[in-house]
Design a protein around this motif. Structure first.
Motif, mmCIF file in Angstrom:
data_model
loop_
_atom_site.group_PDB
_atom_site.id
_atom_site.type_symbol
_atom_site.label_atom_id
_atom_site.label_comp_id
_atom_site.label_asym_id
_atom_site.label_seq_id
_atom_site.Cartn_x
_atom_site.Cartn_y
_atom_site.Cartn_z
ATOM 1 N N UNK A 133 27.536 37.949 51.528
ATOM 2 C CA UNK A 133 27.185 38.419 50.182
ATOM 3 C C UNK A 133 27.777 39.802 49.950
ATOM 4 N N UNK A 137 30.259 39.830 46.980
ATOM 5 C CA UNK A 137 29.679 40.313 45.733
ATOM 6 C C UNK A 137 29.747 41.822 45.564
ATOM 7 N N UNK A 138 30.065 42.530 46.626
ATOM 8 C CA UNK A 138 30.091 43.980 46.493
ATOM 9 C C UNK A 138 31.417 44.598 46.920
ATOM 10 N N UNK A 141 34.642 42.955 44.915
ATOM 11 C CA UNK A 141 34.644 43.269 43.474
ATOM 12 C C UNK A 141 34.734 44.767 43.180
ATOM 13 N N UNK A 142 34.029 45.579 43.996
ATOM 14 C CA UNK A 142 34.041 47.016 43.715
ATOM 15 C C UNK A 142 35.390 47.641 44.077
ATOM 16 N N UNK A 218 36.362 49.290 33.204
ATOM 17 C CA UNK A 218 35.184 48.532 32.819
ATOM 18 C C UNK A 218 34.029 49.496 32.604
ATOM 19 N N UNK A 219 33.658 49.649 31.365
ATOM 20 C CA UNK A 219 32.497 50.481 31.065
ATOM 21 C C UNK A 219 32.723 51.962 31.214
ATOM 22 N N UNK A 220 33.945 52.396 31.395
ATOM 23 C CA UNK A 220 34.140 53.838 31.525
ATOM 24 C C UNK A 220 35.025 54.332 30.390
ATOM 25 N N UNK A 226 37.962 49.043 23.138
ATOM 26 C CA UNK A 226 37.078 47.907 22.917
ATOM 27 C C UNK A 226 36.988 47.592 21.420
ATOM 28 N N UNK A 238 28.375 34.285 23.773
ATOM 29 C CA UNK A 238 27.648 34.486 25.028
ATOM 30 C C UNK A 238 26.138 34.578 24.790
ATOM 31 N N UNK A 239 25.745 35.181 23.678
ATOM 32 C CA UNK A 239 24.310 35.330 23.455
ATOM 33 C C UNK A 239 23.791 34.111 22.696
#
Lengths: 239, 341
Positions: A133, A137-138, A141-142, A218-220, A226, A238-239
């Protein structure tokens, strides 16, 4: 040489080079990524801490990296023949290219993965995650932006190596530049090939840089870009 | 809920030994918020990391919800199956949040659920519930990089609660936040403690954190617990170091030479009695109030007052006895001036 003559020779050679580099890159990533991650995991303080294994892996990687590529290639002739049935052609060249690039790429991946914040590793451990994992998962990806940058660097190094592989029967642009440019004094043609390789390298570097930026942003501070992209639709779905 | 018995942790590096924990006994009751306070290097961080075995204690035992974690297999970096199972029921919040920057808020909260093995729809539902609980429903699709510190810590808390833990460990969760955000995060922790019956063990270097959310506290120094207990008991304990830290009166005056300075601590309904005027009337003495403060600690009103009585300590034995009879805690302050008298 006329431009038509040049083109006739160039396109098949370009295709050979791209195939050679493409296949070697895929093989290098498939084999080098786990090796790079393993170098981190088996190191002191890693999830699979194992000093002997780490030392052996490190030594093998260092040895492979210190061999000049041309010597590695010749040393691997019999292995290549056993694996692909021939030691000539671009298919055969992928073997030494991959073997030469794996340790290079693995070291780069090792650095990328080691830079992942230790706190994240602890967070996953505190959640009860196992080592698999943690990696899947970490760590990967990171470290992905860094890994993509490493792939770019590796592809470009492979293009360089592929020119060398070309001169000993690998074919491709390197072989062409050597035969016509060096052996037949077609200096103009050689420069055309050099320019083509330069363009390929530039395009790959730019594409790689773009991918890294996309991943790292991503997100920074990605607010402005965007807004330019029609993301609202995907969000609604998605929602 | 959490019990540590004679816990020690010794780090060895290049032949040198550093003792981080030198025999710590901690007892956290179910449903309480327990704070461990101390300066950096006191061993509190090592202590909380030993509770879920992120650090293996050198000796001693850790029991969480009846499970002896020290008996479960696994090294510091690679836990055995049983320890991993046990950890899923212990939430942990970190000072630097430790969120995955590659995942959205929702995906971060889903990570422990993926580890538990819930399917996609269950994960979504649970993550939505948790984000609602911490008040971040509208940020589900944001990345951690787009959030403020307080919001990140809320995500951290939601993530820690994903496995429906009975115990939440908080490792300096508010130390990287500004005072206002700290208050809101502490309030959230307190609410969760009350709503979910969650037992919280937190470590901090800020007395304010202890004062605002904890039921019990322990003071650590040099790898040992120097003092511990319920806050209300600590405040009533004469000479309690924690009480003095929680409720400092040091900035108040120390009185005149030859006078006796008393520090009176009262809790609950004690202030309802007009003890100052009673004292003055009954004994016909002039009372000089040097300072006073009232605060709410662990949900109870606590006051402290520093007063000066004329005459030496010897002359004031009777008034002091009177105050103590009223159920007040009275400490005679040994100031430089008082010592002369």
């Amino acid at each position: 040489m006329t431009w038509d003559q040049m083109q006739e020779l160039m396109w098949p050679a370009t295709w050979e080079t791209l195939q050679m580099v493409g296949v070697s890159t895929v093989c290098t990533v498939v084999l080098g990524l786990p090796l790079g991650v393993l170098l981190v995991l088996t190191a002191k303080g890693g999830a699979l801490q194992n000093q002997p294994v780490n030392k052996v892996l490190g030594a093998v990687v260092n040895l492979a990296r210190s061999l000049p590529f041309i010597i590695l290639m010749i040393a691997l002739f019999s292995f290549t023949r056993w694996l692909v049935g021939s030691s000539l052609g671009w298919q055969a060249a992928t073997v030494p290219l991959t073997v030469g690039a794996i340790p290079f790429f693995a070291r780069l991946v090792e650095t990328n993965v080691r830079e992942v914040d230790r706190g994240l590793v602890e967070a996953v451990q505190a959640m009860g995650g196992n080592t698999w994992t943690l990696v899947r998962k970490t760590l990967v990806p990171e470290a992905l932006p860094g890994i993509v940058a490493s792939v770019t660097t590796t592809v470009i190094a492979l293009i360089g190596y592929s020119a060398m592989a070309g001169t000993v029967g690998g074919g491709g642009l390197g072989d062409l530049a050597y035969r016509y440019g060096y052996l037949r004094f077609e200096t103009a043609f050689m420069w055309v090939i050099v320019a083509e390789i330069a363009i390929i390298v530039t395009v790959i570097q730019l594409a790689g840089d773009y991918a890294v930026r996309r991943l790292a942003n991503r997100g920074r501070g990605g607010g402005r870009t965007r807004l330019l992209r029609p993301r609202a639709d995907t969000d609604l779905v998605a929602s | 809920m959490i019990t540590t018995t004679d816990l020690t942790k010794v780090y060895r590096s290049r032949g040198r030994e550093v003792t981080a924990l030198a025999g710590v006994d901690l007892h956290v009751r179910p449903g309480e918020v327990y704070g461990v306070v101390g300066t950096s290097g006191a061993g509190k961080s090592t202590l909380i990391r030993c509770v879920n075995m992120l650090e293996r204690p050198s000796s001693g035992t850790v029991t969480v919800d009846g499970v002896d974690l020290t008996a479960l297999a696994g090294g510091e970096n690679r836990a055995g199956k049983d320890l991993r199972e046990a950890r899923r029921r212990i939430g942990m919040v970190f000072q630097h949040f430790n969120l995955l920057s590659s995942r959205t808020v929702q995906q971060n909260v889903e990570l422990p659920l993926e580890i538990i093995g819930l399917d996609r729809t269950q994960r979504r539902r649970k993550a939505a519930e948790l984000l609602d609980l911490v008040g971040l429903t509208d940020k589900a699709r944001s990345y951690p990089g787009q959030l403020s510190g307080g919001q990140k810590q809320r995500v951290g808390i939601a993530r820690a609660l994903a496995g429906d833990p009975k115990v939440l460990l908080s490792d300096e969760a508010t130390s990287a936040l500004d005072p206002e955000t700290t208050r809101s995060i502490l309030k959230l922790l307190r609410d969760l403690n009350e709503q979910l019956g969650l037992t919280v063990l937190l470590i901090t270097h800020e007395m304010d954190v202890i004062k605002s959310v904890c039921d019990s506290a322990a003071l650590m120094r040099g790898g040992r617990v120097v003092e511990s207990g319920a806050l209300t008991d600590l405040l009533a304990r004469p000479g309690s170091e924690l009480a003095r830290e929680l409720f400092p009166l040091s900035e108040f005056g120390t009185g005149h030479p030859g006078a006796t300075v008393l520090e009176i601590t009262f809790q609950g309904d004690a202030p309802a009695q007009p003890f100052v005027s009673q004292l003055a009337r009954t004994y016909q003495i002039e009372i000089n109030i040097l300072g006073a403060a009232v605060e709410t600690i662990a949900g109870r009103m606590v006051g402290r007052m520093r007063v000066e009585l004329p005459g030496s300590r010897h002359d004031n034995v009777v008034p002091i006895g009177f105050l103590r009879e009223q159920g007040l805690q009275v400490d005679v302050i040994e100031t430089a001036n008082g010592a002369v008298a």
